[in-house]
Design a protein around this motif. Sequence first.
Motif, PDB file in Angstrom:
ATOM      1  N   GLY A  15      -2.806   4.837  -0.764  1.00 56.29           N
ATOM      2  CA  GLY A  15      -1.749   4.897  -1.660  1.00 56.29           C
ATOM      3  C   GLY A  15      -1.201   3.370  -1.861  1.00 56.29           C
ATOM      4  N   LYS A  16      -0.960   2.516  -0.663  1.00 54.38           N
ATOM      5  CA  LYS A  16      -0.122   1.567  -0.702  1.00 54.38           C
ATOM      6  C   LYS A  16      -1.100   0.279  -0.064  1.00 54.38           C
ATOM      7  N   ILE A  17      -1.067  -0.843  -0.534  1.00 53.95           N
ATOM      8  CA  ILE A  17      -1.812  -2.000  -0.026  1.00 53.95           C
ATOM      9  C   ILE A  17      -1.225  -2.221   1.643  1.00 53.95           C
ATOM     10  N   GLN A  18      -0.123  -2.242   1.957  1.00 54.80           N
ATOM     11  CA  GLN A  18       0.275  -2.540   3.085  1.00 54.80           C
ATOM     12  C   GLN A  18      -0.040  -1.363   4.086  1.00 54.80           C
ATOM     13  N   THR A  19      -0.134  -0.225   3.758  1.00 60.82           N
ATOM     14  CA  THR A  19      -0.604   0.854   4.490  1.00 60.82           C
ATOM     15  C   THR A  19      -2.187   0.713   4.828  1.00 60.82           C
ATOM     16  N   CYS A  20      -3.082   0.262   3.947  1.00 57.34           N
ATOM     17  CA  CYS A  20      -4.512  -0.022   4.271  1.00 57.34           C
ATOM     18  C   CYS A  20      -4.703  -1.075   5.000  1.00 57.34           C
ATOM     19  N   ARG A  21      -3.683  -2.321   5.120  1.00 55.55           N
ATOM     20  CA  ARG A  21      -3.869  -3.057   5.963  1.00 55.55           C
ATOM     21  C   ARG A  21      -3.599  -2.578   7.345  1.00 55.55           C
ATOM     22  N   GLN A  22      -2.645  -1.860   7.456  1.00 49.66           N
ATOM     23  CA  GLN A  22      -2.146  -1.330   8.834  1.00 49.66           C
ATOM     24  C   GLN A  22      -3.275  -0.449   9.570  1.00 49.66           C
ATOM     25  N   LEU A  23      -3.681   0.428   8.624  1.00 48.60           N
ATOM     26  CA  LEU A  23      -4.843   1.308   9.010  1.00 48.60           C
ATOM     27  C   LEU A  23      -6.083   0.364   9.306  1.00 48.60           C
ATOM     28  N   ASP A  25      -5.845  -2.855  10.682  1.00 47.64           N
ATOM     29  CA  ASP A  25      -5.521  -3.236  11.972  1.00 47.64           C
ATOM     30  C   ASP A  25      -5.598  -2.302  13.131  1.00 47.64           C
ATOM     31  N   GLN A  26      -5.312  -1.108  12.741  1.00 46.38           N
ATOM     32  CA  GLN A  26      -5.482  -0.206  13.788  1.00 46.38           C
ATOM     33  C   GLN A  26      -6.805   0.369  14.250  1.00 46.38           C
ATOM     34  N   LEU A  27      -7.681   0.679  13.284  1.00 48.28           N
ATOM     35  CA  LEU A  27      -8.999   0.952  13.283  1.00 48.28           C
ATOM     36  C   LEU A  27      -9.800  -0.096  14.221  1.00 48.28           C
ATOM     37  N   THR A  28      -9.669  -1.282  13.922  1.00 47.97           N
ATOM     38  CA  THR A  28     -10.159  -2.440  14.403  1.00 47.97           C
ATOM     39  C   THR A  28      -9.629  -2.521  15.975  1.00 47.97           C
ATOM     40  N   ARG A  29      -8.535  -2.171  16.280  1.00 44.98           N
ATOM     41  CA  ARG A  29      -7.943  -2.380  17.589  1.00 44.98           C
ATOM     42  C   ARG A  29      -8.612  -0.988  18.494  1.00 44.98           C
ATOM     43  N   MET A  47      -9.053   3.283 -12.705  1.00 49.43           N
ATOM     44  CA  MET A  47      -8.238   3.496 -11.374  1.00 49.43           C
ATOM     45  C   MET A  47      -7.113   4.287 -11.757  1.00 49.43           C
ATOM     46  N   TYR A  48      -6.703   4.923 -10.683  1.00 49.43           N
ATOM     47  CA  TYR A  48      -5.594   5.563 -10.850  1.00 49.43           C
ATOM     48  C   TYR A  48      -4.393   4.755 -11.135  1.00 49.43           C
ATOM     49  N   ALA A  49      -3.191   5.301 -11.675  1.00 52.85           N
ATOM     50  CA  ALA A  49      -2.037   4.788 -12.184  1.00 52.85           C
ATOM     51  C   ALA A  49      -1.433   3.912 -11.167  1.00 52.85           C
ATOM     52  N   GLY A  50      -1.145   2.742 -11.208  1.00 52.96           N
ATOM     53  CA  GLY A  50      -0.467   2.210 -10.323  1.00 52.96           C
ATOM     54  C   GLY A  50      -1.329   1.388  -9.348  1.00 52.96           C
ATOM     55  N   PHE A  51      -2.672   1.585  -9.279  1.00 55.47           N
ATOM     56  CA  PHE A  51      -3.601   0.673  -8.629  1.00 55.47           C
ATOM     57  C   PHE A  51      -4.090  -0.331  -9.372  1.00 55.47           C
ATOM     58  N   GLY A  52      -4.208  -1.510  -8.694  1.00 55.81           N
ATOM     59  CA  GLY A  52      -4.699  -2.687  -9.458  1.00 55.81           C
ATOM     60  C   GLY A  52      -5.679  -3.356  -8.609  1.00 55.81           C
ATOM     61  N   GLU A  53      -6.116  -4.766  -8.789  1.00 51.97           N
ATOM     62  CA  GLU A  53      -7.268  -5.410  -8.090  1.00 51.97           C
ATOM     63  C   GLU A  53      -6.777  -5.743  -6.626  1.00 51.97           C
ATOM     64  N   ASP A  54      -5.336  -5.674  -6.454  1.00 51.52           N
ATOM     65  CA  ASP A  54      -5.114  -6.049  -4.856  1.00 51.52           C
ATOM     66  C   ASP A  54      -5.238  -4.666  -4.098  1.00 51.52           C
ATOM     67  N   TYR A  55      -5.221  -3.568  -4.753  1.00 51.60           N
ATOM     68  CA  TYR A  55      -5.274  -2.348  -4.039  1.00 51.60           C
ATOM     69  C   TYR A  55      -6.902  -2.133  -3.843  1.00 51.60           C
ATOM     70  N   LEU A  56      -7.637  -2.541  -4.880  1.00 53.15           N
ATOM     71  CA  LEU A  56      -9.128  -2.354  -4.718  1.00 53.15           C
ATOM     72  C   LEU A  56      -9.528  -3.331  -3.522  1.00 53.15           C
ATOM     73  N   GLU A  57      -8.825  -4.541  -3.350  1.00 50.77           N
ATOM     74  CA  GLU A  57      -9.354  -5.283  -2.296  1.00 50.77           C
ATOM     75  C   GLU A  57      -8.985  -4.994  -0.940  1.00 50.77           C
ATOM     76  N   ALA A  58      -8.005  -4.325  -0.845  1.00 46.13           N
ATOM     77  CA  ALA A  58      -7.278  -3.632   0.433  1.00 46.13           C
ATOM     78  C   ALA A  58      -8.214  -2.633   0.833  1.00 46.13           C
ATOM     79  N   ILE A  59      -8.579  -1.402  -0.245  1.00 44.35           N
ATOM     80  CA  ILE A  59      -9.533  -0.587   0.166  1.00 44.35           C
ATOM     81  C   ILE A  59     -10.958  -1.085   0.516  1.00 44.35           C
ATOM     82  N   LYS A  60     -11.271  -2.177  -0.206  1.00 39.64           N
ATOM     83  CA  LYS A  60     -12.875  -2.657   0.307  1.00 39.64           C
ATOM     84  C   LYS A  60     -12.746  -3.265   1.606  1.00 39.64           C
ATOM     85  N   GLN A  61     -11.624  -3.803   2.159  1.00 38.93           N
ATOM     86  CA  GLN A  61     -11.442  -4.252   3.481  1.00 38.93           C
ATOM     87  C   GLN A  61     -11.553  -2.987   4.600  1.00 38.93           C
ATOM     88  N   LEU A  62     -10.845  -1.893   4.029  1.00 44.02           N
ATOM     89  CA  LEU A  62     -10.705  -0.585   4.824  1.00 44.02           C
ATOM     90  C   LEU A  62     -12.344  -0.088   4.905  1.00 44.02           C
TER      91      LEU A  62
END
Length: 99
Positions: A15-23, A25-29, A47-62
């Motif tokens: 749901g949130k870009i920052q949470t994707c990044r935190q996850l 980081d933790q999964l890598t660690r 895409m679900y409402a509220g999600f855009g290109e930045d969220y897509l990129e964060a999910i791709k990293q996860l």
Amino acid sequence: MADLNIESAVIGYVGKIQTCRQLADQLTRLKLKRILVDPVMGDRGEMYAGFGEDYLEAIKQLVKLATVITPNMTELAFKRNQIDGTINRRPADRRNSGL
């Protein structure tokens, strides 16, 4: 907690870009043996409402950290960049764009 041995993780709706990044980081660690990611972000070609290109990129990293992913067809198409142009295009718009 010292005797707790985590070897696997299951990630669903974030749901949130920052949470994707935190996850990520933790999964890598944690260096887990198995990571299942369901990249919940859209359906029926949108895409679900509220999600855009930045969220897509964060999910791709996860998703890069996953040993198993369980996307639906829309999420798979977004991951593979098979849905062109603007996120949230209606299916009828894509039919006319040659996709």
